[in-house]
Design a protein around this motif. Structure first.
Motif, short mmCIF file in Angstrom:
data_model
loop_
_atom_site.label_atom_id
_atom_site.label_comp_id
_atom_site.label_asym_id
_atom_site.label_seq_id
_atom_site.Cartn_x
_atom_site.Cartn_y
_atom_site.Cartn_z
N TYR A 176 0.80 -1.23 0.00
CA TYR A 176 0.00 0.00 0.00
C TYR A 176 0.83 1.28 0.00
N PHE A 195 -5.46 -0.61 -5.22
CA PHE A 195 -6.43 -1.32 -4.39
C PHE A 195 -7.81 -0.69 -4.52
N ILE A 214 -9.22 -2.01 -7.55
CA ILE A 214 -9.65 -3.41 -7.37
C ILE A 214 -11.08 -3.47 -6.83
N TYR A 257 -14.16 -8.63 -8.09
CA TYR A 257 -13.89 -8.42 -6.66
C TYR A 257 -15.22 -8.03 -5.98
N GLY A 264 -14.48 -4.72 5.96
CA GLY A 264 -13.63 -4.78 4.77
C GLY A 264 -12.81 -6.03 4.59
N SER A 265 -13.03 -7.06 5.46
CA SER A 265 -12.30 -8.32 5.33
C SER A 265 -10.80 -8.16 5.61
N THR A 266 -10.43 -7.07 6.28
CA THR A 266 -9.01 -6.88 6.58
C THR A 266 -8.49 -7.97 7.51
N ASN A 288 -6.44 -10.79 6.09
CA ASN A 288 -5.02 -10.66 5.73
C ASN A 288 -4.09 -11.03 6.88
N TYR A 297 -9.30 -12.50 -7.11
CA TYR A 297 -7.90 -12.09 -6.89
C TYR A 297 -7.06 -12.21 -8.16
N PHE A 344 -1.35 -4.58 -9.02
CA PHE A 344 -1.23 -4.30 -7.57
C PHE A 344 -0.11 -5.16 -6.97
N MET A 386 -1.61 -14.76 -2.65
CA MET A 386 -1.11 -14.07 -3.84
C MET A 386 0.38 -14.37 -3.95
N GLU A 420 0.72 -12.23 -0.17
CA GLU A 420 -0.45 -11.91 0.68
C GLU A 420 -1.29 -13.14 0.99
N CYS A 474 -5.19 -14.15 2.10
CA CYS A 474 -6.55 -13.59 2.19
C CYS A 474 -7.46 -14.72 2.68
C1 AVI Z 1 -7.37 -5.28 2.03
N1 AVI Z 1 -7.78 -6.66 1.86
C2 AVI Z 1 -9.01 -6.92 2.62
C3 AVI Z 1 -7.86 -7.13 0.47
C4 AVI Z 1 -8.31 -8.62 0.42
O1 AVI Z 1 -9.28 -8.91 -0.27
O2 AVI Z 1 -7.71 -9.44 1.12
C5 AVI Z 1 -6.52 -6.98 -0.22
C6 AVI Z 1 -6.52 -7.46 -1.64
N2 AVI Z 1 -5.55 -8.12 -2.20
C7 AVI Z 1 -5.83 -8.40 -3.44
N3 AVI Z 1 -7.04 -7.93 -3.72
C8 AVI Z 1 -7.47 -7.31 -2.60
#
Ligand code: AVI
Length: 311
Positions: free
Chosen positions: A34, A42, A45, A51, A154-156, A159, A199, A209, A244, A272, A274
């Motif tokens: 970020y 993002f 996205i 998404y 936001g589903s954070t 992560n 994704y 991204f 990812m 990442e 998710c």
């Molecule tokens: C910030 N977070 C909730 C997103 C997710 O869906 O895990 C980050 C993201 N990575 C790729 N697309 C979105």
């Protein structure tokens, strides 16, 4: 607006990459996705058709905000992680019965001040406190007659690894105190094609991204050849998560400080996690963190859930 600066340490990208690229498997941490370009990507996205998370969560809030407000009750103190600039915060505050105070917590002082002043000007008379801190900090708030409600949409949470999620939610249970509440947005386990596409969108925004991490690395003084990599989203069935990856398309190397990494075609860097939840896995995490799930609001296809839990 009251600003409390706990002076969070912003870990330098290169120093962190030097360590994480030497791990097995080699990694670049998602917190570095970020930068300015990454934040814009993002944002983009959240608007691609694949998404669904942002869209579906918004629809759940639109439908159930009155029920959420009743669960929270009157005169609450809302504590939000993230800068609180978004429509979700605004709509929640609008819907709540006579909210007493909003506490915003964010690592970026600039985003925090922007979010806090925005809320103050929108909601005249609302008491707004801004705390500059990172997610690992145990925040303590002044004793208050008001029920504290942690807002983490936001589903954070997805992560975070499972142990990090338990630690984070445990800190929030201590912050909220007995009788406190939690409004949490989480993504749910579903069919694989939907998850993979979310994704790996057709327009390539998620790929850009992810690949931006390598561009950042080069800009910061590391050595890498971004064109030798492609983005991949993979399902990990053991941990119920999308991962990812940046996959080498030909033999290539990365050099950051004392770390040199040689990759063959097909080798990858994990960038990442998710996580996607089943009700059972979510309850296990919540219980270990000191929360009890009391209400669950979901969409018609059960893609996403917003939950209300009590401490
Ligand atoms: C910030 N977070 C909730 C997103 C997710 O869906 O895990 C980050 C993201 N990575 C790729 N697309 C979105």
């Amino acid at each position: 607006m009251r600003l409390i600066d706990l002076e969070p340490k912003t870990e330098a990208f290169l120093a962190d990459a030097e360590t994480s690229l030497a791990e097995s498997p080699p990694r670049l941490h998602s917190k570095h996705l970020y930068d300015e370009a990454g934040s814009d990507l993002f944002d983009a996205i959240t608007r691609v058709p694949e998404y669904y998370l942002t869209r579906v969560e918004r629809s759940i809030f639109e439908t159930y905000l009155p029920e959420m407000a009743d669960a929270v009750g009157a005169g609450a103190r809302v504590v939000e992680f993230g800068a609180g600039l978004g429509d979700k915060t605004r709509h929640l505050i609008e819907a709540l019965h006579d909210p007493a105070e909003v506490v915003l917590i964010d690592i970026s002082k600039e985003a925090l001040i922007r979010g806090a002043t925005g809320l103050e000007s929108t909601f005249e008379g609302l008491d707004v406190t801004a705390i500059c801190a990172d997610y690992d900090e145990q925040i303590t708030l002044d004793a208050s007659a008001h029920r504290s409600v942690v807002f983490f949409p936001g589903s954070t949470l997805g992560n975070f690894t499972q142990s990090a999620a338990i630690e984070f939610l445990g800190r929030q249970a201590r912050l909220a105190g007995p009788g406190g509440g939690l409004i949490l947005g989480v993504d749910l386990v579903k069919d694989l094609p939907t998850l993979i596409a979310a994704y790996d969108d057709a327009a390539g925004v998620t790929a850009a991204f992810n690949l931006n991490l390598l561009t950042r690395l080069v800009e910061a003084g590391g050595q890498a050849e971004p064109t030798h990599f492609k983005h991949e989203s993979r399902w990990n069935p053991v941990h119920d998560r999308i991962e990812m990856h940046l996959v080498a398309t030909e033999p290539t190397s990365l050099k950051v400080g004392a770390t040199t990494l040689q990759l063959e075609a097909g080798d990858s860097l994990l960038t990442e996690h998710c996580h996607k939840y089943t009700p059972a896995r979510l309850d296990a995490i919540l219980t270990q963190a000191g929360w009890t799930r009391a209400r669950t609001w979901t969409d018609a296809d059960a893609k996403f859930a917003v939950i209300w839990a009590t401490a």
